[in-house]
Design a protein around this motif. Structure first.
Motif, short mmCIF file in Angstrom:
data_model
loop_
_atom_site.label_atom_id
_atom_site.label_comp_id
_atom_site.label_asym_id
_atom_site.label_seq_id
_atom_site.Cartn_x
_atom_site.Cartn_y
_atom_site.Cartn_z
N GLN A 1 0.83 -1.20 0.00
CA GLN A 1 0.00 0.00 0.00
C GLN A 1 0.87 1.25 0.00
O GLN A 1 0.51 2.25 -0.62
CB GLN A 1 -0.94 0.00 1.21
CG GLN A 1 -1.94 1.15 1.21
CD GLN A 1 -2.79 1.18 -0.04
OE1 GLN A 1 -3.38 0.17 -0.42
NE2 GLN A 1 -2.83 2.32 -0.70
N ARG A 2 2.03 1.21 0.68
CA ARG A 2 2.92 2.37 0.67
C ARG A 2 3.40 2.65 -0.76
O ARG A 2 3.47 3.80 -1.19
CB ARG A 2 4.10 2.11 1.59
CG ARG A 2 5.24 3.15 1.48
CD ARG A 2 4.84 4.51 2.01
NE ARG A 2 5.91 5.49 1.81
CZ ARG A 2 6.95 5.67 2.63
NH1 ARG A 2 7.06 4.90 3.72
NH2 ARG A 2 7.85 6.59 2.37
N VAL A 3 3.71 1.58 -1.50
CA VAL A 3 4.11 1.77 -2.90
C VAL A 3 2.98 2.41 -3.69
O VAL A 3 3.20 3.34 -4.48
CB VAL A 3 4.52 0.42 -3.53
CG1 VAL A 3 4.84 0.60 -5.01
CG2 VAL A 3 5.71 -0.18 -2.80
N TYR B 1 3.00 6.00 -5.61
CA TYR B 1 2.63 6.04 -7.04
C TYR B 1 1.53 7.07 -7.26
O TYR B 1 1.61 7.91 -8.17
CB TYR B 1 2.17 4.65 -7.46
CG TYR B 1 1.84 4.48 -8.92
CD1 TYR B 1 2.70 3.77 -9.77
CD2 TYR B 1 0.67 4.99 -9.48
CE1 TYR B 1 2.39 3.59 -11.11
CE2 TYR B 1 0.36 4.83 -10.81
CZ TYR B 1 1.22 4.12 -11.62
OH TYR B 1 0.91 3.95 -12.95
N ASN B 2 0.49 7.02 -6.43
CA ASN B 2 -0.63 7.94 -6.58
C ASN B 2 -0.20 9.40 -6.40
O ASN B 2 -0.69 10.29 -7.10
CB ASN B 2 -1.73 7.60 -5.57
CG ASN B 2 -2.42 6.30 -5.89
OD1 ASN B 2 -2.46 5.87 -7.04
ND2 ASN B 2 -2.98 5.64 -4.89
N ALA B 3 0.72 9.63 -5.48
CA ALA B 3 1.20 10.99 -5.26
C ALA B 3 1.91 11.53 -6.50
O ALA B 3 1.76 12.71 -6.86
CB ALA B 3 2.13 11.03 -4.05
N LEU B 4 2.66 10.68 -7.18
CA LEU B 4 3.37 11.10 -8.39
C LEU B 4 2.41 11.29 -9.56
O LEU B 4 2.53 12.25 -10.33
CB LEU B 4 4.43 10.07 -8.76
CG LEU B 4 5.67 10.00 -7.86
CD1 LEU B 4 6.49 8.77 -8.18
CD2 LEU B 4 6.51 11.27 -8.04
N GLY C 1 -0.79 11.91 -9.39
CA GLY C 1 -1.79 12.93 -9.12
C GLY C 1 -3.20 12.39 -9.09
O GLY C 1 -4.17 13.12 -9.26
N ARG C 2 -3.33 11.08 -8.86
CA ARG C 2 -4.65 10.46 -8.73
C ARG C 2 -4.66 9.61 -7.47
O ARG C 2 -3.67 9.56 -6.74
CB ARG C 2 -4.98 9.59 -9.95
CG ARG C 2 -4.98 10.35 -11.27
CD ARG C 2 -5.46 9.46 -12.38
NE ARG C 2 -5.45 10.13 -13.66
CZ ARG C 2 -5.95 9.62 -14.77
NH1 ARG C 2 -6.51 8.43 -14.76
NH2 ARG C 2 -5.89 10.27 -15.92
N SER C 3 -5.79 8.92 -7.26
CA SER C 3 -5.88 8.02 -6.10
C SER C 3 -6.40 6.66 -6.54
O SER C 3 -7.24 6.06 -5.90
CB SER C 3 -6.80 8.62 -5.03
OG SER C 3 -6.32 9.86 -4.60
N ALA C 4 -5.90 6.19 -7.68
CA ALA C 4 -6.48 4.99 -8.29
C ALA C 4 -5.69 3.72 -7.98
O ALA C 4 -6.27 2.64 -7.91
CB ALA C 4 -6.58 5.17 -9.80
N ARG D 1 5.15 1.57 -15.61
CA ARG D 1 6.57 1.40 -15.29
C ARG D 1 7.25 2.76 -15.12
O ARG D 1 8.17 2.90 -14.30
CB ARG D 1 7.25 0.58 -16.39
CG ARG D 1 6.74 -0.85 -16.49
CD ARG D 1 7.74 -1.77 -17.14
NE ARG D 1 7.95 -1.54 -18.56
CZ ARG D 1 7.30 -2.12 -19.54
NH1 ARG D 1 6.30 -2.96 -19.27
NH2 ARG D 1 7.60 -1.88 -20.80
N LYS D 2 6.80 3.75 -15.86
CA LYS D 2 7.38 5.09 -15.73
C LYS D 2 7.25 5.60 -14.30
O LYS D 2 8.21 6.12 -13.71
CB LYS D 2 6.68 6.04 -16.71
CG LYS D 2 7.15 7.49 -16.60
CD LYS D 2 6.38 8.39 -17.55
CE LYS D 2 4.94 8.57 -17.08
NZ LYS D 2 4.21 9.57 -17.90
N TYR D 3 6.05 5.44 -13.71
CA TYR D 3 5.84 5.94 -12.35
C TYR D 3 6.49 5.04 -11.31
O TYR D 3 7.00 5.51 -10.28
CB TYR D 3 4.35 6.10 -12.08
CG TYR D 3 3.75 7.29 -12.79
CD1 TYR D 3 4.03 8.59 -12.36
CD2 TYR D 3 2.93 7.13 -13.89
CE1 TYR D 3 3.51 9.69 -13.01
CE2 TYR D 3 2.39 8.23 -14.56
CZ TYR D 3 2.68 9.50 -14.12
OH TYR D 3 2.17 10.59 -14.76
N LEU D 4 6.47 3.72 -11.55
CA LEU D 4 7.13 2.81 -10.61
C LEU D 4 8.62 3.09 -10.54
O LEU D 4 9.23 3.03 -9.46
CB LEU D 4 6.88 1.36 -11.04
CG LEU D 4 5.46 0.83 -10.80
CD1 LEU D 4 5.28 -0.51 -11.49
CD2 LEU D 4 5.17 0.70 -9.31
#
Length: 462
Positions: free
Chosen positions: A28-30, A34-37, A39-42, A63-66
């Protein structure tokens, strides 16, 4: 960025596990990072778990955000995906576009004969399997859009949401009429269930109860096809709501009880128990209502983890307090009225302290109306008028059919003989009636929304 030395022969699942555990993070921390980068909460911890098990392979967009989350070069993740695909023989379900011919070299003596024709049919079927209208990227983007809509539904004007809900729902239907990997088909059925559930909520909030029931039945069929217990339980909650607002209170209680029989995680148990309590209170089963409220509290205490999708699909503590207030008012008696007022005040305080997208306008209306009703039951007209101020000063376009009904009921209660022809009571009745009439009129925005042309299947973002 870290280039991932020594990880060149590691598959994507093992790599993601190593990157996460090295940091001491939960799945969940990951997802939160990811969501913070993005800009969503999905993104959810469950989805990160799918990547780690390689039940899904993260597409280039993910993969870009990960890569940013873990501070590595995206090429490291690309290489890990290539390793995983190689371990599977190169046929990756998420990103494969073609299937090589399965025809073996033919014996010239049997060319054109039955064996050759039979092999051609087999090769044709292999090509048919490869003809997919949805890849992992489309499915993932659809889920992200649903998460965003579910979150903003409770705080944004209804018709702003409706147009996109319908577009995505019709697009999901079209995708399911095509071909995709079985795992993606299951995910699409779950997305279709959620979009039909959102459509049912739109109709419910507009007072179109027959249409809401139709969408709910389709949502249940899609949830059954996906085999998703949590969504099946949630649909029962919607069906209970529909029964409640059409005056079938005993059926509303039974539907909530049926939903509680599903083995579902998250806050849905508290939601269903709260719905059962409110319905039982209306039919006069005070003991059953109070017992169900206690069940809701126990369910809240027993919640582990987070709901898969927030907004419409979760049941925050604020909403539970709002439901408890309505239930306790229906149970009646001075003690319960005072408890109802406390619950409604708690609901308002929690909603006002929440993030903007989590501030449910409808539940704020309902809690203020419960406060007004509580003050009225205590004989305090000044307190009633004060609590009604928030609702009566708000835009009627933001009021659902259930809020309009509560306004009407409260206006009738002000006609009681105990208030006589007190000028304050007459004035409040007139204001309530005026607001209810205005809220019942379709807005130009709503009329335009119903005229939106049919949508195409979801497309990749540009």
């Amino acid at each position: 960025m870290f280039l991932g030395d020594g990880m060149g022969d590691t598959g994507i699942g093992a790599l993601l596990v190593r990157l996460r555990t090295t940091r001491g993070w939960s799945q969940q921390r990951v997802a939160d990072e990811y969501n913070a980068l993005e800009g969503r909460s999905a993104k959810t911890g469950k989805e990160i778990g799918r990547y780690e098990r390689e039940a899904r392979v993260p597409v280039p967009y993910a993969r870009k955000y990960l890569a940013q989350v873990f501070g590595v070069d995206v090429a490291v993740l690309d290489q890990a995906v290539a390793v995983s695909k190689g371990q599977r023989g190169g046929a990756d379900a998420a990103e494969a576009e073609t299937v090589p011919s399965v025809l073996p070299p033919e014996d010239p003596h049997v060319r054109g004969g039955p064996l050759s024709e039979d092999a051609v049919r087999s090769a044709d079927f292999a090509r048919f399997i490869a003809q997919r209208n949805a890849d992992e990227f489309v499915v993932e983007q659809l889920e992200a859009d649903i998460g965003r809509l579910a979150r903003t539904y409770v705080s944004h004007p209804l018709m702003e949401q409706y147009v996109e809900i319908r577009r995505l729902r019709d697009g999901a239907f079209e995708l399911l009429r095509g071909r995709q990997h079985p795992r993606q088909t299951t995910d699409l059925y779950l997305s279709a269930a959620r979009l039909c559930g959102l459509s049912a909520h739109v109709c419910l909030d507009l007072g179109a109860y027959d249409s809401a029931s139709t969408h709910a039945r389709t949502a249940r069929a899609c949830a059954e096809a996906a085999g998703h217990e949590g969504m099946l339980a949630w649909v029962r909650a919607v069906e209970s709501l529909i029964a409640y607002w059409t005056g079938r209170y005993e059926q509303a209680a039974r539907l909530a009880q049926a939903g509680r029989r599903h083995r579902a995680n998250g806050s849905i148990g508290a939601r269903l128990a709260s719905l059962e309590a409110r319905a039982l209170a209306i039919v006069g089963d005070s003991a059953g209502a109070l017992a169900a409220l206690s069940d809701a509290e126990r369910s809240r205490e027993a919640i582990s983890g987070r709901d898969e999708v927030l907004g419409v699909f979760d049941f925050p503590a604020a909403k539970q307090f709002a439901y408890a207030g309505t239930t306790l008012l229906a149970v009646g008696g001075q003690e319960h009225v005072h408890r109802a007022i406390d619950s409604a005040e708690t609901a308002i305080r929690l909603y006002r302290s929440a993030d903007g997208d989590d501030q449910s306008v409808g539940d704020l209306f309902a809690a203020h109306l419960d406060l007004a009703s509580g003050q009225l039951l205590l004989g305090d007209l000044d307190g009633t008028e004060e609590m009604l101020g928030f609702v009566l000063r708000s835009s009627p376009e933001r009021m659902s059919a259930s809020i309009v009904r509560r306004l009407t009921v409260l206006g009738r209660e002000l006609e009681g003989p105990q208030y006589g022809e007190a000028a304050q009571a007459v004035h409040l009745r007139e204001r309530l009636q005026h607001t209810a009439v205005r809220a019942s009129l379709p807005s130009p925005t709503a009329l335009r929304a119903w005229e939106v042309p049919p949508a195409h299947p979801p497309e990749l973002p540009t």
